[in-house]
Design an enzyme around this catalytic site. Structure first.
Site, PDB file in Angstrom:
ATOM      1  N   ARG A 283       0.850  -1.201   0.000  1.00 11.34           N
ATOM      2  CA  ARG A 283       0.000   0.000   0.000  1.00 11.34           C
ATOM      3  C   ARG A 283       0.888   1.254   0.000  1.00 11.34           C
ATOM      4  O   ARG A 283       2.113   1.172   0.020  1.00 11.34           O
ATOM      5  CB  ARG A 283      -0.913  -0.004   1.232  1.00 11.34           C
ATOM      6  CG  ARG A 283      -0.133   0.208   2.522  1.00 11.34           C
ATOM      7  CD  ARG A 283      -1.026   0.247   3.754  1.00 11.34           C
ATOM      8  NE  ARG A 283      -0.255   0.668   4.910  1.00 11.34           N
ATOM      9  CZ  ARG A 283      -0.516   0.324   6.160  1.00 11.34           C
ATOM     10  NH1 ARG A 283      -1.551  -0.450   6.429  1.00 11.34           N
ATOM     11  NH2 ARG A 283       0.241   0.767   7.154  1.00 11.34           N
TER      12      ARG A 283
ATOM     13  N   ASP B 235       6.087  -7.808   1.442  1.00 15.74           N
ATOM     14  CA  ASP B 235       5.400  -7.101   2.539  1.00 15.74           C
ATOM     15  C   ASP B 235       4.981  -8.112   3.602  1.00 15.74           C
ATOM     16  O   ASP B 235       4.884  -9.315   3.323  1.00 15.74           O
ATOM     17  CB  ASP B 235       4.160  -6.353   1.980  1.00 15.74           C
ATOM     18  CG  ASP B 235       3.771  -5.140   2.824  1.00 15.74           C
ATOM     19  OD1 ASP B 235       3.416  -5.325   3.997  1.00 15.74           O
ATOM     20  OD2 ASP B 235       3.831  -4.012   2.302  1.00 15.74           O
TER      21      ASP B 235
ATOM     22  N   ASP C  16       9.179 -10.106   5.886  1.00 18.44           N
ATOM     23  CA  ASP C  16       9.346  -9.215   7.037  1.00 18.44           C
ATOM     24  C   ASP C  16      10.786  -8.734   6.967  1.00 18.44           C
ATOM     25  O   ASP C  16      11.728  -9.527   7.147  1.00 18.44           O
ATOM     26  CB  ASP C  16       9.083  -9.985   8.347  1.00 18.44           C
ATOM     27  CG  ASP C  16       9.277  -9.097   9.572  1.00 18.44           C
ATOM     28  OD1 ASP C  16       9.927  -8.032   9.454  1.00 18.44           O
ATOM     29  OD2 ASP C  16       8.778  -9.469  10.650  1.00 18.44           O
ATOM     30  N   VAL C  17      10.970  -7.456   6.706  1.00 19.94           N
ATOM     31  CA  VAL C  17      12.318  -6.935   6.415  1.00 19.94           C
ATOM     32  C   VAL C  17      13.271  -7.039   7.609  1.00 19.94           C
ATOM     33  O   VAL C  17      14.475  -6.856   7.452  1.00 19.94           O
ATOM     34  CB  VAL C  17      12.283  -5.467   5.906  1.00 19.94           C
ATOM     35  CG1 VAL C  17      11.563  -5.369   4.577  1.00 19.94           C
ATOM     36  CG2 VAL C  17      11.677  -4.521   6.942  1.00 19.94           C
TER      37      VAL C  17
ATOM     38  N   TYR D 107      11.754   8.287  15.238  1.00 20.89           N
ATOM     39  CA  TYR D 107      11.631   8.036  13.795  1.00 20.89           C
ATOM     40  C   TYR D 107      12.698   8.812  13.026  1.00 20.89           C
ATOM     41  O   TYR D 107      13.357   8.273  12.127  1.00 20.89           O
ATOM     42  CB  TYR D 107      10.228   8.463  13.353  1.00 20.89           C
ATOM     43  CG  TYR D 107       9.952   8.379  11.877  1.00 20.89           C
ATOM     44  CD1 TYR D 107       9.725   7.154  11.258  1.00 20.89           C
ATOM     45  CD2 TYR D 107       9.885   9.531  11.095  1.00 20.89           C
ATOM     46  CE1 TYR D 107       9.447   7.085   9.896  1.00 20.89           C
ATOM     47  CE2 TYR D 107       9.605   9.478   9.736  1.00 20.89           C
ATOM     48  CZ  TYR D 107       9.382   8.250   9.147  1.00 20.89           C
ATOM     49  OH  TYR D 107       9.114   8.188   7.805  1.00 20.89           O
TER      50      TYR D 107
ATOM     51  N   LYS E 116      15.617   7.478  10.424  1.00 21.96           N
ATOM     52  CA  LYS E 116      15.720   7.906   9.029  1.00 21.96           C
ATOM     53  C   LYS E 116      17.068   8.591   8.759  1.00 21.96           C
ATOM     54  O   LYS E 116      17.607   8.498   7.649  1.00 21.96           O
ATOM     55  CB  LYS E 116      14.541   8.809   8.663  1.00 21.96           C
ATOM     56  CG  LYS E 116      13.212   8.043   8.611  1.00 21.96           C
ATOM     57  CD  LYS E 116      13.221   6.939   7.547  1.00 21.96           C
ATOM     58  CE  LYS E 116      11.885   6.249   7.383  1.00 21.96           C
ATOM     59  NZ  LYS E 116      11.851   5.295   6.265  1.00 21.96           N
TER      60      LYS E 116
ATOM     61  N   VAL F  66       3.288  12.768   3.051  1.00 19.68           N
ATOM     62  CA  VAL F  66       2.394  12.229   2.015  1.00 19.68           C
ATOM     63  C   VAL F  66       1.182  11.650   2.755  1.00 19.68           C
ATOM     64  O   VAL F  66       1.359  10.893   3.716  1.00 19.68           O
ATOM     65  CB  VAL F  66       3.098  11.107   1.210  1.00 19.68           C
ATOM     66  CG1 VAL F  66       2.185  10.581   0.109  1.00 19.68           C
ATOM     67  CG2 VAL F  66       4.420  11.605   0.628  1.00 19.68           C
TER      68      VAL F  66
ATOM     69  N   THR G  28      -0.672   9.182   3.210  1.00 19.80           N
ATOM     70  CA  THR G  28      -0.941   7.740   3.229  1.00 19.80           C
ATOM     71  C   THR G  28      -1.476   7.379   4.610  1.00 19.80           C
ATOM     72  O   THR G  28      -1.653   8.251   5.459  1.00 19.80           O
ATOM     73  CB  THR G  28       0.380   6.979   3.020  1.00 19.80           C
ATOM     74  OG1 THR G  28       1.262   7.395   4.077  1.00 19.80           O
ATOM     75  CG2 THR G  28       1.029   7.288   1.688  1.00 19.80           C
TER      76      THR G  28
HETATM   77  P1  NAI Z   1       2.370   2.934   5.055  1.00 15.94           P
HETATM   78  O1  NAI Z   1       2.289   2.653   6.513  1.00 15.94           O
HETATM   79  O2  NAI Z   1       1.168   3.396   4.352  1.00 15.94           O
HETATM   80  O3  NAI Z   1       2.954   1.660   4.289  1.00 15.94           O
HETATM   81  C1  NAI Z   1       4.084   0.993   4.788  1.00 15.94           C
HETATM   82  C2  NAI Z   1       4.149  -0.397   4.201  1.00 15.94           C
HETATM   83  O4  NAI Z   1       5.297  -1.062   4.789  1.00 15.94           O
HETATM   84  C3  NAI Z   1       2.919  -1.255   4.557  1.00 15.94           C
HETATM   85  O5  NAI Z   1       2.497  -1.973   3.419  1.00 15.94           O
HETATM   86  C4  NAI Z   1       3.441  -2.174   5.652  1.00 15.94           C
HETATM   87  O6  NAI Z   1       2.773  -3.420   5.743  1.00 15.94           O
HETATM   88  C5  NAI Z   1       4.898  -2.348   5.216  1.00 15.94           C
HETATM   89  N1  NAI Z   1       5.738  -2.828   6.322  1.00 15.94           N
HETATM   90  C6  NAI Z   1       5.778  -2.358   7.596  1.00 15.94           C
HETATM   91  N2  NAI Z   1       6.632  -3.107   8.333  1.00 15.94           N
HETATM   92  C7  NAI Z   1       7.142  -4.048   7.504  1.00 15.94           C
HETATM   93  C8  NAI Z   1       8.070  -5.099   7.667  1.00 15.94           C
HETATM   94  N3  NAI Z   1       8.636  -5.362   8.860  1.00 15.94           N
HETATM   95  N4  NAI Z   1       8.388  -5.864   6.603  1.00 15.94           N
HETATM   96  C9  NAI Z   1       7.803  -5.632   5.396  1.00 15.94           C
HETATM   97  N5  NAI Z   1       6.909  -4.668   5.179  1.00 15.94           N
HETATM   98  C10 NAI Z   1       6.581  -3.880   6.225  1.00 15.94           C
HETATM   99  O7  NAI Z   1       3.562   3.997   4.902  1.00 15.94           O
HETATM  100  P2  NAI Z   1       3.956   4.967   3.690  1.00 15.94           P
HETATM  101  O8  NAI Z   1       3.514   6.306   4.030  1.00 15.94           O
HETATM  102  O9  NAI Z   1       3.592   4.377   2.399  1.00 15.94           O
HETATM  103  O10 NAI Z   1       5.558   4.964   3.869  1.00 15.94           O
HETATM  104  C11 NAI Z   1       6.442   4.281   3.013  1.00 15.94           C
HETATM  105  C12 NAI Z   1       7.856   4.721   3.355  1.00 15.94           C
HETATM  106  O11 NAI Z   1       7.984   6.131   3.173  1.00 15.94           O
HETATM  107  C13 NAI Z   1       8.252   4.442   4.804  1.00 15.94           C
HETATM  108  O12 NAI Z   1       9.603   4.052   4.863  1.00 15.94           O
HETATM  109  C14 NAI Z   1       8.070   5.792   5.458  1.00 15.94           C
HETATM  110  O13 NAI Z   1       8.858   5.920   6.622  1.00 15.94           O
HETATM  111  C15 NAI Z   1       8.503   6.723   4.353  1.00 15.94           C
HETATM  112  N6  NAI Z   1       7.989   8.077   4.470  1.00 15.94           N
HETATM  113  C16 NAI Z   1       6.649   8.325   4.511  1.00 15.94           C
HETATM  114  C17 NAI Z   1       6.188   9.612   4.615  1.00 15.94           C
HETATM  115  C18 NAI Z   1       4.731   9.938   4.684  1.00 15.94           C
HETATM  116  O14 NAI Z   1       4.403  11.098   4.987  1.00 15.94           O
HETATM  117  N7  NAI Z   1       3.829   9.040   4.393  1.00 15.94           N
HETATM  118  C19 NAI Z   1       7.122  10.755   4.710  1.00 15.94           C
HETATM  119  C20 NAI Z   1       8.499  10.382   4.654  1.00 15.94           C
HETATM  120  C21 NAI Z   1       8.911   9.085   4.535  1.00 15.94           C
END
Ligand code: NAI
Length: 267
Positions: free
Chosen positions: A18, A39, A65-66, A161, A165, A196, A198
């Site tokens: 997602r 994921d 699981d990373v 966090y 990062k 973003v 999300t």
């Molecule tokens: P989200 O929470 O919507 O999606 C994260 C995805 O990572 C999910 O599908 C989840 O199941 C998966 N995930 C979590 N733990 C996991 C694990 N141990 N192994 C495998 N998969 C795992 O988050 P979003 O917003 O899409 O974020 C994606 C990346 O962007 C993240 O690294 C986040 O820190 C980074 N980010 C997001 C921002 C935002 O505002 N949304 C801003 C800056 C960075």
């Protein structure tokens, strides 16, 4: 029309079920790559892969699981086997647990370090092993790590966090240097997304309200937009396009770089 050509490339996107990861998987596929989503959310991950394959792209899902070295070994093997190679890794999986410093919880911090930092480093380990000459995946490649604007500026209630990062940012540089100097042929870069909306982004906005730092979610979001010279939140596609560029030959002389994709918020 795709802006950069990734025809024939084979990619693994972590956290691709997602959010930003799903957008990156979609954009890589639109540029011609075959994509494996890894994921912990198996049902959603399969659903996303099947939805994106409707465009004709070769897509798959692998449980990952990373934080687990063994999962990485099998995800890498599955990617090579099912896609016929492995030359792009996007370390996107991440978690954010909001807390003021005064309320920091050790277990939450360790969980974030595990997913965000260990998860990214383990990914680079397995990508390097597979992608380096003789590694069995075809040789050469690109890794893009998803850091955050939080690695570049102070934002309240996310000290833990932000620390993870910043670690991703530094680990990216060291990995890029090792890959270059040891001849792995893998470029390693990272991006710093701004906020973003999300699941993660909107939960952060609510947490900011709960922490007493904004009167409402709208106000919390408004504060971020106010700090952003381009005057809006980031979109998933804004992030995905830059990842596609970094994976493409157009970025062939870029490694060890961090690119802010934040509308200027962190300048
Ligand atoms: P989200 O929470 O919507 O999606 C994260 C995805 O990572 C999910 O599908 C989840 O199941 C998966 N995930 C979590 N733990 C996991 C694990 N141990 N192994 C495998 N998969 C795992 O988050 P979003 O917003 O899409 O974020 C994606 C990346 O962007 C993240 O690294 C986040 O820190 C980074 N980010 C997001 C921002 C935002 O505002 N949304 C801003 C800056 C960075």
């Amino acid at each position: 029309m795709a802006k950069f050509d990734l025809k024939g490339r084979k990619a693994l996107v972590t956290g691709g079920a997602r959010g930003i990861g799903a957008g990156i998987a979609e954009a890589l596929a639109a540029a011609g790559a075959s994509v494996m989503i890894g994921d912990v959310l198996a049902d959603l991950g399969r659903e996303t892969a099947s939805r994106l394959s409707a465009s004709g792209a070769k897509m798959g899902f692998v449980p990952l699981d990373v934080t687990k070295d063994g999962d990485w070994a099998s995800a890498t093997e599955t990617t090579v086997k099912e896609l016929g190679g492995f030359d792009i890794l996007v370390n996107n999986a991440g978690i954010e647990i909001t807390s003021l410093v005064i309320d920091v919880d050790g277990d939450d911090l360790r969980r974030m370090l595990d997913v965000n930092v260990a998860g990214t480093l383990l990914g680079m380990k397995h990508a390097f092993r597979a992608m380096r000459p003789g590694g069995g995946a075809g040789g050469g490649g690109a890794v893009v790590n998803i850091a955050s604007v939080a690695a570049t500026i102070a934002f309240p209630a996310i000290a833990g966090y932000s620390a993870t990062k910043s670690a991703v940012d530094r680990a990216t540089r060291v990995a890029a240097m090792e890959s270059g100097k040891l001849g792995y042929g893998v470029r390693v870069n990272c991006i710093y997304p701004g906020l973003v909306p999300t699941d993660m982004g909107m939960k952060l906005a609510s947490d900011i309200v709960a922490a007493g730092l904004a009167p409402s979610v709208e106000a919390a979001v408004g504060d971020v937009i106010g700090q952003t010279p381009l005057g809006r939140l980031g979109e998933v596609g804004d992030m995905a396009d830059v990842v596609v560029f970094l994976c493409s030959d157009a970025a062939r002389f870029i490694t060890g770089a961090g690119i802010a994709v934040d509308g200027g918020m962190g300048m």
